[in-house]
Design a protein around this motif. Structure first.
Motif, PDB file in Angstrom:
ATOM      1  N   THR A 164      -1.811   2.796   9.328  1.00 36.26           N
ATOM      2  CA  THR A 164      -0.756   3.533   8.654  1.00 36.26           C
ATOM      3  C   THR A 164      -1.307   4.303   7.466  1.00 36.26           C
ATOM      4  OG1 THR A 164      -0.237   1.681   7.204  1.00 36.26           O
ATOM      5  CG2 THR A 164       0.931   1.788   9.292  1.00 36.26           C
ATOM      6  N   SER A 165      -0.506   5.259   6.985  1.00 38.05           N
ATOM      7  CA  SER A 165      -0.859   6.006   5.785  1.00 38.05           C
ATOM      8  C   SER A 165      -0.465   5.211   4.552  1.00 38.05           C
ATOM      9  CB  SER A 165      -0.123   7.342   5.773  1.00 38.05           C
ATOM     10  OG  SER A 165      -0.069   7.878   4.474  1.00 38.05           O
ATOM     11  N   PRO A 166      -1.247   5.292   3.442  1.00 39.60           N
ATOM     12  CA  PRO A 166      -0.889   4.557   2.236  1.00 39.60           C
ATOM     13  C   PRO A 166       0.418   5.016   1.625  1.00 39.60           C
ATOM     14  CG  PRO A 166      -2.724   6.041   1.807  1.00 39.60           C
ATOM     15  CD  PRO A 166      -2.513   6.014   3.283  1.00 39.60           C
ATOM     16  N   ALA A 167       0.898   6.203   2.015  1.00 40.92           N
ATOM     17  CA  ALA A 167       2.166   6.698   1.488  1.00 40.92           C
ATOM     18  C   ALA A 167       3.339   6.331   2.383  1.00 40.92           C
ATOM     19  CB  ALA A 167       2.093   8.219   1.324  1.00 40.92           C
ATOM     20  N   SER A 168       3.076   5.664   3.521  1.00 41.24           N
ATOM     21  CA  SER A 168       4.110   5.423   4.503  1.00 41.24           C
ATOM     22  C   SER A 168       5.022   4.273   4.093  1.00 41.24           C
ATOM     23  CB  SER A 168       3.474   5.140   5.870  1.00 41.24           C
ATOM     24  OG  SER A 168       2.608   4.033   5.782  1.00 41.24           O
ATOM     25  N   HIS A 169       6.133   4.197   4.786  1.00 37.83           N
ATOM     26  CA  HIS A 169       7.180   3.234   4.484  1.00 37.83           C
ATOM     27  C   HIS A 169       6.911   1.906   5.185  1.00 37.83           C
ATOM     28  CE1 HIS A 169      11.543   1.910   5.457  1.00 37.83           C
ATOM     29  NE2 HIS A 169      11.215   1.451   4.269  1.00 37.83           N
ATOM     30  N   VAL A 170       7.080   0.805   4.444  1.00 37.03           N
ATOM     31  CA  VAL A 170       6.918  -0.536   5.001  1.00 37.03           C
ATOM     32  C   VAL A 170       8.268  -1.247   4.966  1.00 37.03           C
ATOM     33  CG1 VAL A 170       5.718  -2.745   4.853  1.00 37.03           C
ATOM     34  CG2 VAL A 170       4.563  -0.656   4.122  1.00 37.03           C
ATOM     35  N   LEU A 171       8.659  -1.806   6.093  1.00 38.10           N
ATOM     36  CA  LEU A 171       9.854  -2.638   6.168  1.00 38.10           C
ATOM     37  C   LEU A 171       9.416  -4.098   6.160  1.00 38.10           C
ATOM     38  CD1 LEU A 171      12.893  -3.146   6.707  1.00 38.10           C
ATOM     39  CD2 LEU A 171      12.374  -2.957   9.156  1.00 38.10           C
ATOM     40  N   VAL A 172       9.930  -4.852   5.200  1.00 37.22           N
ATOM     41  CA  VAL A 172       9.659  -6.287   5.111  1.00 37.22           C
ATOM     42  C   VAL A 172      10.953  -7.021   5.453  1.00 37.22           C
ATOM     43  CG1 VAL A 172       8.889  -8.181   3.638  1.00 37.22           C
ATOM     44  CG2 VAL A 172       7.941  -5.877   3.317  1.00 37.22           C
ATOM     45  N   ILE A 173      10.858  -8.031   6.317  1.00 39.46           N
ATOM     46  CA  ILE A 173      12.041  -8.768   6.768  1.00 39.46           C
ATOM     47  C   ILE A 173      11.874 -10.241   6.405  1.00 39.46           C
ATOM     48  CG2 ILE A 173      13.586  -9.249   8.687  1.00 39.46           C
ATOM     49  CD1 ILE A 173      12.118  -7.049  10.264  1.00 39.46           C
ATOM     50  N   GLY A 174      12.847 -10.780   5.682  1.00 36.05           N
ATOM     51  CA  GLY A 174      12.788 -12.203   5.377  1.00 36.05           C
ATOM     52  C   GLY A 174      13.561 -12.572   4.134  1.00 36.05           C
ATOM     53  N   GLU A 175      13.391 -13.827   3.754  1.00 37.63           N
ATOM     54  CA  GLU A 175      14.244 -14.436   2.749  1.00 37.63           C
ATOM     55  C   GLU A 175      13.896 -14.067   1.305  1.00 37.63           C
ATOM     56  OE1 GLU A 175      10.732 -17.154   3.279  1.00 37.63           O
ATOM     57  OE2 GLU A 175      12.063 -16.096   4.651  1.00 37.63           O
ATOM     58  N   CYS A 176      14.932 -14.109   0.485  1.00 37.69           N
ATOM     59  CA  CYS A 176      14.793 -14.157  -0.968  1.00 37.69           C
ATOM     60  C   CYS A 176      15.130 -15.580  -1.412  1.00 37.69           C
ATOM     61  CB  CYS A 176      15.766 -13.200  -1.655  1.00 37.69           C
ATOM     62  SG  CYS A 176      15.409 -11.450  -1.442  1.00 37.69           S
TER      63      CYS A 176
ATOM     64  N   ALA B 283       5.125   0.430   9.181  1.00 34.37           N
ATOM     65  CA  ALA B 283       4.669  -0.951   9.263  1.00 34.37           C
ATOM     66  C   ALA B 283       5.862  -1.869   9.041  1.00 34.37           C
ATOM     67  CB  ALA B 283       3.587  -1.225   8.220  1.00 34.37           C
ATOM     68  N   VAL B 284       5.840  -3.020   9.729  1.00 29.20           N
ATOM     69  CA  VAL B 284       6.883  -4.036   9.593  1.00 29.20           C
ATOM     70  C   VAL B 284       6.199  -5.367   9.316  1.00 29.20           C
ATOM     71  CG1 VAL B 284       8.767  -5.271  10.731  1.00 29.20           C
ATOM     72  CG2 VAL B 284       8.465  -2.819  11.141  1.00 29.20           C
ATOM     73  N   HIS B 285       6.645  -6.044   8.247  1.00 29.00           N
ATOM     74  CA  HIS B 285       6.076  -7.350   7.901  1.00 29.00           C
ATOM     75  C   HIS B 285       7.148  -8.417   8.007  1.00 29.00           C
ATOM     76  CE1 HIS B 285       3.671 -10.426   6.014  1.00 29.00           C
ATOM     77  NE2 HIS B 285       4.678 -10.686   5.205  1.00 29.00           N
ATOM     78  N   LEU B 286       6.808  -9.544   8.617  1.00 29.84           N
ATOM     79  CA  LEU B 286       7.708 -10.681   8.685  1.00 29.84           C
ATOM     80  C   LEU B 286       6.960 -11.932   8.288  1.00 29.84           C
ATOM     81  CD1 LEU B 286       8.159 -11.977  12.320  1.00 29.84           C
ATOM     82  CD2 LEU B 286       6.639 -10.063  11.834  1.00 29.84           C
ATOM     83  N   GLY B 287       7.732 -12.966   7.956  1.00 31.20           N
ATOM     84  CA  GLY B 287       7.028 -14.185   7.610  1.00 31.20           C
ATOM     85  C   GLY B 287       7.922 -15.292   7.120  1.00 31.20           C
TER      86      GLY B 287
END
Length: 310
Positions: free
Chosen positions: A2-14, A121-125
């Motif tokens: 991905t590009s460093p300027a691109s959007h990342v979606l993170v999915i998970g708890e607070c 990019a999508v991050h989960l955990g």
């Protein structure tokens, strides 16, 4: 990549982390592993959205304000109360957690068509990736984004919430198989696979499909393996530890951010262990800004140069 300027979606708890030490009043810090990763990414200059759940309470307002202060776009389904974790610190600043948390993310909350900008990019955990009923919605969403975005995963194992080990391993390995990049700690692996060497587990996870598996080793630094056969390691950066809260999440955020620049795996690992060191040097999940990380990396390079010249 991905590009460093691109959007990342993170999915998970607070999670509202209630920091408890003997002889001192409780302190409340915004937390939750995915929330910390989103915050860490934004601090490093990435555009990040967090898909999560928050209650209409003081803890929810605290967490939202914290995330938005770094530039994270918060997309939260409303729940009755914001999850909490009582965090007890030992004499070395190591954390133990007792959770009051549920995860019920509705499937409609993460519909791809509902996002103004498609993530690169999508991050989960952590809890959100394996705790039902919300985990089913998370994995369905990841399945829809797979092939359109780079997927990353951090199991961030919480034994008290994982249930029976064999089933927990099955759920974790399903997430590993969906991912391009996986990070875990040696403590995660020791619980999931008692008696197995972290490097052996990393190799087995690579066979499930990821391009890269990275493992943190606490004071032992970190190593990474790639499907292309790369095997790299990084020593821990010496610091005085305030506490270890959020260290792995800062590592993950810096790893993701640096990987997006096209840097090699050695550089990515170096940036990640430095970000983790900065985080453990101060209380709470307080990841570095881009300027702080660059300053620490510059100091490290200069120290190495001075030592080499001596």
């Amino acid at each position: 990549m991905t590009s460093p300027a691109s959007h990342v979606l993170v999915i998970g708890e607070c999670v509202a982390d209630i920091i408890r030490t003997d002889g001192a009043p409780d302190r409340v810090h915004p937390g939750g592993s995915p929330a910390n990763v989103a915050y860490g990414l934004a601090r490093l200059g990435r555009r990040a959205t967090l898909l999560t759940e928050l209650g209409p309470d003081a803890n929810g307002r605290l967490i939202r304000a914290h995330l938005e202060s770094a530039g994270v776009r918060v997309r939260a389904a409303e729940v009755e109360r914001t999850p909490t974790a009582v965090v007890r610190l030992d004499g070395q600043g190591r954390a133990e957690y007792a959770f009051d948390i549920g995860w019920t993310l509705p499937s409609a909350a993460g519909e791809p068509d509902g996002f103004a900008e498609e993530p690169a990019a999508v991050h989960l955990g952590s809890i959100g990736a394996v705790t039902e009923p919300g985990a089913a919605a998370v994995l369905a969403l990841v399945e829809r984004w797979r092939g359109r975005a780079e997927i990353s995963y951090d199991p961030n194992v919480r034994p008290a919430l994982m249930g029976e080990r064999t089933e927990a391993v099955r759920r974790v390995e399903r997430c590993v198989a969906l991912s391009d990049l996986v990070k875990a700690s040696d403590e995660d692996l020791a619980w999931l696979y008692p008696g197995e060497r972290p490097d052996a587990v990393a190799e087995r996870w690579l066979a499930l499909g990821p391009a890269v598996v990275a493992v943190t080793l606490g004071a032992g630094g970190a190593f990474a393996r790639s499907a292309a056969g790369e095997r790299v390691g990084a020593a821990a950066v010496p610091v005085t530890v305030a506490d270890t809260v959020g260290a792995g999440d800062s590592f993950m955020a810096a790893l993701l951010h640096t990987r997006a620049t096209g840097a090699d795996l050695t550089t990515c690992l170096s940036h990640a262990v430095t970000a983790a060191a900065l985080t453990v040097s101060r209380p709470g999940a307080n990841p570095p800004s881009a300027a702080e990380l660059e300053a620490a990396l510059t100091d490290g390079r200069e120290s190495y140069s001075d030592a080499g010249a001596g």
